[in-house]
Write a protein that holds these residues in place. Structure first.
Motif, PDB file in Angstrom:
ATOM      1  N   ALA A   8       9.341  40.179 112.102  1.00 50.46           N
ATOM      2  CA  ALA A   8       7.969  39.685 111.961  1.00 50.46           C
ATOM      3  C   ALA A   8       8.000  38.203 111.619  1.00 50.46           C
ATOM      4  O   ALA A   8       8.119  37.821 110.453  1.00 50.46           O
ATOM      5  N   GLY A   9       7.910  37.368 112.633  1.00 56.04           N
ATOM      6  CA  GLY A   9       7.911  35.927 112.427  1.00 56.04           C
ATOM      7  C   GLY A   9       6.505  35.372 112.366  1.00 56.04           C
ATOM      8  O   GLY A   9       5.521  36.090 112.577  1.00 56.04           O
ATOM      9  N   THR A  13       5.971  38.725 116.782  1.00 57.33           N
ATOM     10  CA  THR A  13       6.504  39.947 116.195  1.00 57.33           C
ATOM     11  C   THR A  13       7.272  40.670 117.288  1.00 57.33           C
ATOM     12  O   THR A  13       6.702  41.023 118.321  1.00 57.33           O
ATOM     13  N   ALA A  14       8.573  40.840 117.071  1.00 54.49           N
ATOM     14  CA  ALA A  14       9.432  41.463 118.077  1.00 54.49           C
ATOM     15  C   ALA A  14       9.948  42.791 117.545  1.00 54.49           C
ATOM     16  O   ALA A  14      10.264  42.920 116.359  1.00 54.49           O
ATOM     17  N   GLY A  15      10.021  43.783 118.424  1.00 48.34           N
ATOM     18  CA  GLY A  15      10.484  45.097 118.012  1.00 48.34           C
ATOM     19  C   GLY A  15      11.527  45.651 118.958  1.00 48.34           C
ATOM     20  O   GLY A  15      11.525  45.359 120.159  1.00 48.34           O
ATOM     21  N   LEU A  16      12.439  46.449 118.399  1.00 47.70           N
ATOM     22  CA  LEU A  16      13.483  47.104 119.171  1.00 47.70           C
ATOM     23  C   LEU A  16      13.499  48.592 118.853  1.00 47.70           C
ATOM     24  O   LEU A  16      13.275  48.993 117.713  1.00 47.70           O
ATOM     25  N   LEU A  17      13.793  49.387 119.863  1.00 43.92           N
ATOM     26  CA  LEU A  17      14.121  50.795 119.670  1.00 43.92           C
ATOM     27  C   LEU A  17      15.608  50.930 119.949  1.00 43.92           C
ATOM     28  O   LEU A  17      16.081  50.551 121.026  1.00 43.92           O
ATOM     29  N   GLY A  42      -0.364  43.570 113.611  1.00 40.93           N
ATOM     30  CA  GLY A  42       0.760  43.357 114.517  1.00 40.93           C
ATOM     31  C   GLY A  42       1.947  44.243 114.182  1.00 40.93           C
ATOM     32  O   GLY A  42       2.607  44.792 115.075  1.00 40.93           O
ATOM     33  N   LEU A  43       2.221  44.409 112.890  1.00 46.09           N
ATOM     34  CA  LEU A  43       3.333  45.267 112.470  1.00 46.09           C
ATOM     35  C   LEU A  43       3.091  46.721 112.856  1.00 46.09           C
ATOM     36  O   LEU A  43       3.975  47.395 113.396  1.00 46.09           O
ATOM     37  N   THR A  44       1.890  47.205 112.574  1.00 46.60           N
ATOM     38  CA  THR A  44       1.605  48.618 112.852  1.00 46.60           C
ATOM     39  C   THR A  44       1.544  48.884 114.355  1.00 46.60           C
ATOM     40  O   THR A  44       2.011  49.931 114.817  1.00 46.60           O
ATOM     41  N   GLU A  45       1.004  47.943 115.126  1.00 41.52           N
ATOM     42  CA  GLU A  45       0.945  48.135 116.578  1.00 41.52           C
ATOM     43  C   GLU A  45       2.343  48.135 117.184  1.00 41.52           C
ATOM     44  O   GLU A  45       2.644  48.932 118.085  1.00 41.52           O
ATOM     45  N   THR A  46       3.208  47.251 116.698  1.00 42.21           N
ATOM     46  CA  THR A  46       4.581  47.206 117.202  1.00 42.21           C
ATOM     47  C   THR A  46       5.300  48.514 116.903  1.00 42.21           C
ATOM     48  O   THR A  46       5.955  49.106 117.774  1.00 42.21           O
ATOM     49  N   CYS A  47       5.173  48.973 115.668  1.00 42.57           N
ATOM     50  CA  CYS A  47       5.840  50.211 115.268  1.00 42.57           C
ATOM     51  C   CYS A  47       5.282  51.405 116.042  1.00 42.57           C
ATOM     52  O   CYS A  47       6.039  52.249 116.542  1.00 42.57           O
ATOM     53  N   LEU A  66      12.676  46.265 108.776  1.00 44.14           N
ATOM     54  CA  LEU A  66      11.767  45.130 108.973  1.00 44.14           C
ATOM     55  C   LEU A  66      12.374  43.869 108.389  1.00 44.14           C
ATOM     56  O   LEU A  66      12.722  43.819 107.214  1.00 44.14           O
ATOM     57  N   GLY A  67      12.513  42.856 109.232  1.00 39.32           N
ATOM     58  CA  GLY A  67      12.913  41.530 108.772  1.00 39.32           C
ATOM     59  C   GLY A  67      11.712  40.615 108.820  1.00 39.32           C
ATOM     60  O   GLY A  67      11.019  40.545 109.841  1.00 39.32           O
ATOM     61  N   ILE A  68      11.452  39.927 107.727  1.00 38.07           N
ATOM     62  CA  ILE A  68      10.265  39.071 107.669  1.00 38.07           C
ATOM     63  C   ILE A  68      10.603  37.779 106.933  1.00 38.07           C
ATOM     64  O   ILE A  68      11.316  37.793 105.921  1.00 38.07           O
ATOM     65  N   ALA A  69      10.133  36.670 107.462  1.00 39.37           N
ATOM     66  CA  ALA A  69      10.443  35.373 106.873  1.00 39.37           C
ATOM     67  C   ALA A  69       9.719  35.203 105.544  1.00 39.37           C
ATOM     68  O   ALA A  69       8.525  35.476 105.445  1.00 39.37           O
TER      69      ALA A  69
END
Length: 205
Positions: A8-9, A13-17, A42-47, A66-69
Motif C-alpha cells: 500500500a503505497g 496499491t499493488a496486490g499479489l496472490l 483501496g486496501l479492502t478492494e484489493t484484498c 500488508l506492507g505500508i509506508a
C-alpha cells in the motif's frame, strides 16, 4: 498454501496472490490518498479482488501480508504515522481481520521488501542486507541473520526522515530538510517542474 500480499503505497496499491513462492495473480490500483476512507477502500478492494480470484481457482487463502509506508507498530498492526498518507494511529490489522476473517500481518513496506530479498531474492544466503526504496518517499530496511532490525523505537532503518539540510524544504512529516523532502521521486519531480521550460510527468521521474 495460498496467501495475499499487498503493498500500500502513497500513489498505488499493488496486490499479489501467491502459492508457495509462485505468483499466481497481480493486481494494481491507484491509491486514493485524499482520506483515510479512500486508503481503506483501496486496501479492502484489493484484498477482496484477490480473494475472489483465489476462490475461482479453488484455493483457500490462509493469511494476508500488508506492507505500508510509514512508522508501523508491527506487533499491534497499527500505522503510527504515514507521512505521505492520511493514516495516524490507524489499526489496519484489526480492520482487515474483522472484514475478511483472516490473519493479517502488517509491516513497514521497505522492511517487508528487504526481508523478501534476504529470504528469496538478491540477498538470499547473505547474513546482512541493507535495502533502500525510492518512490513517493524514501524508505529502508536492514536484515541481520534473517531478521528485520528495528532498533529501540522500531524505526532504525528509516533514512527518509533524517534531517540533512538545516531549514531545508518542508517535508510531509512536518520537519524541514529531511532526505525525503530533497531527493524522493516527488521532490525530484517538483524541482524539475520548477525549471524553466520543464514539463515532465511525475511517473517519468
Amino acid at each position: 498454501m495460498a496467501v495475499i500480499g499487498i503493498d500500500a503505497g502513497a500513489s498505488k496499491t499493488a496486490g499479489l496472490l501467491l502459492e508457495g513462492e509462485s505468483i499466481l495473480e497481480r493486481r494494481r490500483f491507484p491509491t486514493d490518498a485524499s482520506s483515510t476512507a479512500g486508503v481503506e477502500r483501496g486496501l479492502t478492494e484489493t484484498c477482496a479482488t484477490l480473494l475472489e480470484i483465489a476462490s475461482s481457482k479453488g484455493l483457500k487463502v490462509e493469511a494476508v501480508g500488508l506492507g505500508i509506508a510509514g512508522f508501523i507498530d508491527h506487533a499491534r498492526g497499527v500505522v503510527i504515522d504515514a507521512p505521505n498518507q492520511p493514516l495516524r494511529n490507524y489499526p489496519v490489522r484489526d480492520i482487515l481481520e474483522a472484514r475478511f476473517g483472516l490473519p493479517v500481518r502488517v509491516e513497514n513496506d521497505a522492511n517487508a521488501w528487504a526481508l523478501a530479498e534476504a529470504l528469496l531474492g538478491a540477498g538470499k544466503g547473505l547474513r546482512f542486507l541493507v535495502h533502500l526504496t525510492l518512490g513517493t518517499g524514501i524508505g529502508g530496511g536492514v536484515v541481520l541473520d534473517g531478521r528485520v532490525y528495528r532498533g529501540a523505537l522500531g524505526t532504525a532503518s528509516e533514512p527518509g526522515h533524517m534531517i540533512i539540510m538545516e531549514n531545508g524544504p518542508l517535508c510531509n512529516c512536518g520537519a524541514r530538510g529531511c532526505l525525503e523532502a530533497l531527493v524522493s521521486g516527488v521532490a525530484i519531480h517538483r524541482r524539475v517542474q520548477a525549471a524553466p521550460g520543464a514539463a515532465v510527468a511525475e511517473r517519468a521521474v
